[in-house]
Design a protein around this motif. Sequence first.
Motif, PDB file in Angstrom:
ATOM      1  N   ASP A  36      33.308  46.049  31.807  1.00 28.35           N
ATOM      2  CA  ASP A  36      33.834  46.532  30.532  1.00 28.35           C
ATOM      3  C   ASP A  36      34.701  47.776  30.781  1.00 28.35           C
ATOM      4  N   GLY A  37      35.343  48.219  29.732  1.00 28.87           N
ATOM      5  CA  GLY A  37      36.284  49.319  29.862  1.00 28.87           C
ATOM      6  C   GLY A  37      35.628  50.613  30.296  1.00 28.87           C
ATOM      7  N   GLU A  38      34.421  50.883  29.764  1.00 25.36           N
ATOM      8  CA  GLU A  38      33.702  52.110  30.089  1.00 25.36           C
ATOM      9  C   GLU A  38      33.428  52.167  31.596  1.00 25.36           C
ATOM     10  N   MET A  39      32.967  51.031  32.138  1.00 28.96           N
ATOM     11  CA  MET A  39      32.636  50.961  33.557  1.00 28.96           C
ATOM     12  C   MET A  39      33.893  51.025  34.423  1.00 28.96           C
ATOM     13  N   GLU A  40      34.949  50.309  33.980  1.00 29.16           N
ATOM     14  CA  GLU A  40      36.221  50.317  34.718  1.00 29.16           C
ATOM     15  C   GLU A  40      36.773  51.731  34.866  1.00 29.16           C
ATOM     16  N   ALA A  41      36.708  52.482  33.773  1.00 23.19           N
ATOM     17  CA  ALA A  41      37.234  53.845  33.784  1.00 23.19           C
ATOM     18  C   ALA A  41      36.445  54.702  34.773  1.00 23.19           C
ATOM     19  N   ARG A  42      35.132  54.508  34.800  1.00 24.39           N
ATOM     20  CA  ARG A  42      34.300  55.304  35.698  1.00 24.39           C
ATOM     21  C   ARG A  42      34.585  54.951  37.168  1.00 24.39           C
ATOM     22  N   ILE A  43      34.740  53.641  37.432  1.00 29.76           N
ATOM     23  CA  ILE A  43      35.035  53.197  38.802  1.00 29.76           C
ATOM     24  C   ILE A  43      36.365  53.785  39.269  1.00 29.76           C
ATOM     25  N   ALA A  44      37.373  53.740  38.396  1.00 29.05           N
ATOM     26  CA  ALA A  44      38.697  54.260  38.749  1.00 29.05           C
ATOM     27  C   ALA A  44      38.648  55.757  39.039  1.00 29.05           C
ATOM     28  N   LYS A  45      37.845  56.487  38.268  1.00 29.33           N
ATOM     29  CA  LYS A  45      37.706  57.930  38.430  1.00 29.33           C
ATOM     30  C   LYS A  45      37.064  58.250  39.783  1.00 29.33           C
ATOM     31  N   HIS A  46      35.992  57.520  40.105  1.00 27.86           N
ATOM     32  CA  HIS A  46      35.317  57.717  41.394  1.00 27.86           C
ATOM     33  C   HIS A  46      36.279  57.431  42.549  1.00 27.86           C
ATOM     34  N   ARG A  47      37.068  56.345  42.417  1.00 26.62           N
ATOM     35  CA  ARG A  47      37.984  55.968  43.494  1.00 26.62           C
ATOM     36  C   ARG A  47      39.048  57.044  43.703  1.00 26.62           C
ATOM     37  N   ALA A  48      39.570  57.572  42.581  1.00 28.81           N
ATOM     38  CA  ALA A  48      40.609  58.606  42.666  1.00 28.81           C
ATOM     39  C   ALA A  48      40.085  59.834  43.406  1.00 28.81           C
ATOM     40  N   ARG A  49      38.833  60.217  43.131  1.00 31.93           N
ATOM     41  CA  ARG A  49      38.265  61.396  43.791  1.00 31.93           C
ATOM     42  C   ARG A  49      38.009  61.156  45.271  1.00 31.93           C
ATOM     43  N   ARG A  50      37.519  59.942  45.567  1.00 33.93           N
ATOM     44  CA  ARG A  50      37.088  59.582  46.907  1.00 33.93           C
ATOM     45  C   ARG A  50      38.240  59.528  47.893  1.00 33.93           C
ATOM     46  N   GLY A  51      39.407  59.085  47.421  1.00 32.34           N
ATOM     47  CA  GLY A  51      40.529  58.873  48.327  1.00 32.34           C
ATOM     48  C   GLY A  51      40.601  57.425  48.767  1.00 32.34           C
ATOM     49  N   THR A  52      41.691  57.063  49.428  1.00 35.03           N
ATOM     50  CA  THR A  52      41.980  55.654  49.730  1.00 35.03           C
ATOM     51  C   THR A  52      41.622  55.268  51.157  1.00 35.03           C
ATOM     52  N   ASP A  53      41.034  56.194  51.905  1.00 34.91           N
ATOM     53  CA  ASP A  53      40.751  55.896  53.310  1.00 34.91           C
ATOM     54  C   ASP A  53      39.384  55.249  53.529  1.00 34.91           C
ATOM     55  N   TRP A  54      38.783  54.717  52.476  1.00 37.70           N
ATOM     56  CA  TRP A  54      37.482  54.057  52.592  1.00 37.70           C
ATOM     57  C   TRP A  54      37.651  52.544  52.679  1.00 37.70           C
ATOM     58  N   ILE A  55      36.796  51.884  53.455  1.00 37.07           N
ATOM     59  CA  ILE A  55      36.652  50.443  53.341  1.00 37.07           C
ATOM     60  C   ILE A  55      35.815  50.208  52.082  1.00 37.07           C
ATOM     61  N   GLU A  56      36.231  49.285  51.214  1.00 38.21           N
ATOM     62  CA  GLU A  56      35.497  49.060  49.960  1.00 38.21           C
ATOM     63  C   GLU A  56      34.834  47.689  49.941  1.00 38.21           C
ATOM     64  N   ARG A  57      33.569  47.654  49.513  1.00 39.29           N
ATOM     65  CA  ARG A  57      32.828  46.401  49.374  1.00 39.29           C
ATOM     66  C   ARG A  57      32.168  46.377  47.998  1.00 39.29           C
ATOM     67  N   GLU A  58      32.268  45.247  47.301  1.00 37.65           N
ATOM     68  CA  GLU A  58      31.513  45.062  46.056  1.00 37.65           C
ATOM     69  C   GLU A  58      30.271  44.244  46.370  1.00 37.65           C
ATOM     70  N   VAL A  59      29.105  44.841  46.220  1.00 35.45           N
ATOM     71  CA  VAL A  59      27.845  44.172  46.569  1.00 35.45           C
ATOM     72  C   VAL A  59      26.859  44.322  45.406  1.00 35.45           C
ATOM     73  N   PRO A  60      26.972  43.457  44.398  1.00 33.47           N
ATOM     74  CA  PRO A  60      26.080  43.596  43.244  1.00 33.47           C
ATOM     75  C   PRO A  60      24.636  43.209  43.550  1.00 33.47           C
ATOM     76  N   LEU A  61      24.397  42.329  44.532  1.00 37.37           N
ATOM     77  CA  LEU A  61      23.041  41.792  44.718  1.00 37.37           C
ATOM     78  C   LEU A  61      22.513  41.887  46.152  1.00 37.37           C
ATOM     79  N   ASP A  62      23.261  41.350  47.122  1.00 39.49           N
ATOM     80  CA  ASP A  62      22.701  41.182  48.473  1.00 39.49           C
ATOM     81  C   ASP A  62      22.944  42.395  49.359  1.00 39.49           C
ATOM     82  N   LEU A  63      22.269  43.484  48.978  1.00 40.08           N
ATOM     83  CA  LEU A  63      22.537  44.784  49.586  1.00 40.08           C
ATOM     84  C   LEU A  63      22.042  44.859  51.025  1.00 40.08           C
TER      85      LEU A  63
END
Lengths: 167, 167, 167
Positions: free
Chosen positions: C39-66
């Motif tokens: 949803d929009g609320e979550m998208e905005a938060r994810i974008a904010k975290h990414r902006a702070r973190r910087g672009t030099d990270w490898i990114e993985r989406e792992v909702p379940l199989d951690l």
Amino acid sequence: MAVILITGGARSGKSKRAETRTRAFPGQPVYVATAEAQDGEMEARIAKHRARRGTDWIEREVPLDLAAALVASDGGGARLVDCLTLWLSNLMHAGRDWEREVDALAATLSNLKSPVVLVTNEVGLGIVPDNALARSFRDAAGIMNQLVAAAADEVEFVVAGLPMKLK
Amino acid sequence: MAVILITGGARSGKSKRAETRTRAFPGQPVYVATAEAQDGEMEARIAKHRARRGTDWIEREVPLDLAAALVASDGGGARLVDCLTLWLSNLMHAGRDWEREVDALAATLSNLKSPVVLVTNEVGLGIVPDNALARSFRDAAGIMNQLVAAAADEVEFVVAGLPMKLK
Amino acid sequence: MAVILITGGARSGKSKRAETRTRAFPGQPVYVATAEAQDGEMEARIAKHRARRGTDWIEREVPLDLAAALVASDGGGARLVDCLTLWLSNLMHAGRDWEREVDALAATLSNLKSPVVLVTNEVGLGIVPDNALARSFRDAAGIMNQLVAAAADEVEFVVAGLPMKLK
């Protein structure tokens, strides 16, 4: 000069701790209340705090323009601001740009001559609230606390009347 | 004698920590339960706690008259009171004067021969509850925690199973 | 290798602290997001975290199989898992056996070569929630936090952006 932030939960003994820290500074202490007595519950709480505090304080009601009030009262005794969470709520109800106001407060805190002791609340350690407004408020409160803590010289977290030193 | 208060959130590991502290004292430990098994959710929790604790405890159910029970059981092994928050809730439901009962408990704690370990909950670190009854309860719980912490020799705040020393 | 758990309330500065701890390890950091932008609320938060973190990270989406994702990414840079509370919620929504999955995660954490920094939330320090589902969730979150804290080499509790060392 000393900027001290006292945080904790409801009825954790934050205000009492903040009064002790404020009284430890020389000069007549200034009580900066962000509350306005709008209902019986709030009136009773204000009266209780005043009875405990004693009558030797200068009292100011500052629901909104906190940074300006701290500048105006600077140069005298230590100020006790009780509390930032209510101030944030007042800003939001008044339609103010709270992020700008919090930034301005943090900047002001770094430039004061007389000590300031600020009370705030931790509101983000329960279950995610159902309604979006409550979620926005706890997000804003968390951001405010981080910004003010970063500007403070000392930060204490009070649990069951006992302070833990965070900074 | 030692009076130890263990505070923390729901499922923070408070009870387990309190059991460890109680067992460290010599003599047969006494488990003072303030809960009465009134529904399935509560029964399941009580059974789980008992299974972990072991069967070598003397067990007492004390929903209301806690100070008297601590006096009556004094002189033997260490007592574990689990928990004060539920005791407070029981007092309120029974129409008792909780402020008087909490004061009496705090006074009793200072005069015991055998150790007492008391478990309580922090309930004031979330968003302000909508309903006035929940607000009253969290105010009362905070006041009780401050009074008992002041009467205790040691206070620990448990987060994720790990104790922080407050006093 | 180092397993670090960072816990705290909403908007307490946990993620920022976890980023700092992750960056302190050598190698390219890996960001393991348990959130899915639904949803929009979550998208905005994810974008904010990414902006702070910087672009030099490898990114993985792992909702379940951690646990599997941590094994698969092991041997490279440090992993930042943000956050366990959302992972737990995902497991419950997907009908998984969360207790088994949390046990498996804890066992996996003890056998990794590369560092892992895990973010979680304290949700049990408010008033008992009205509805049974919220009570179950905060119980599960508390149990998970205890188990992961027990498996971690370091645990920090963040309040107002400031870490307290628990372990």
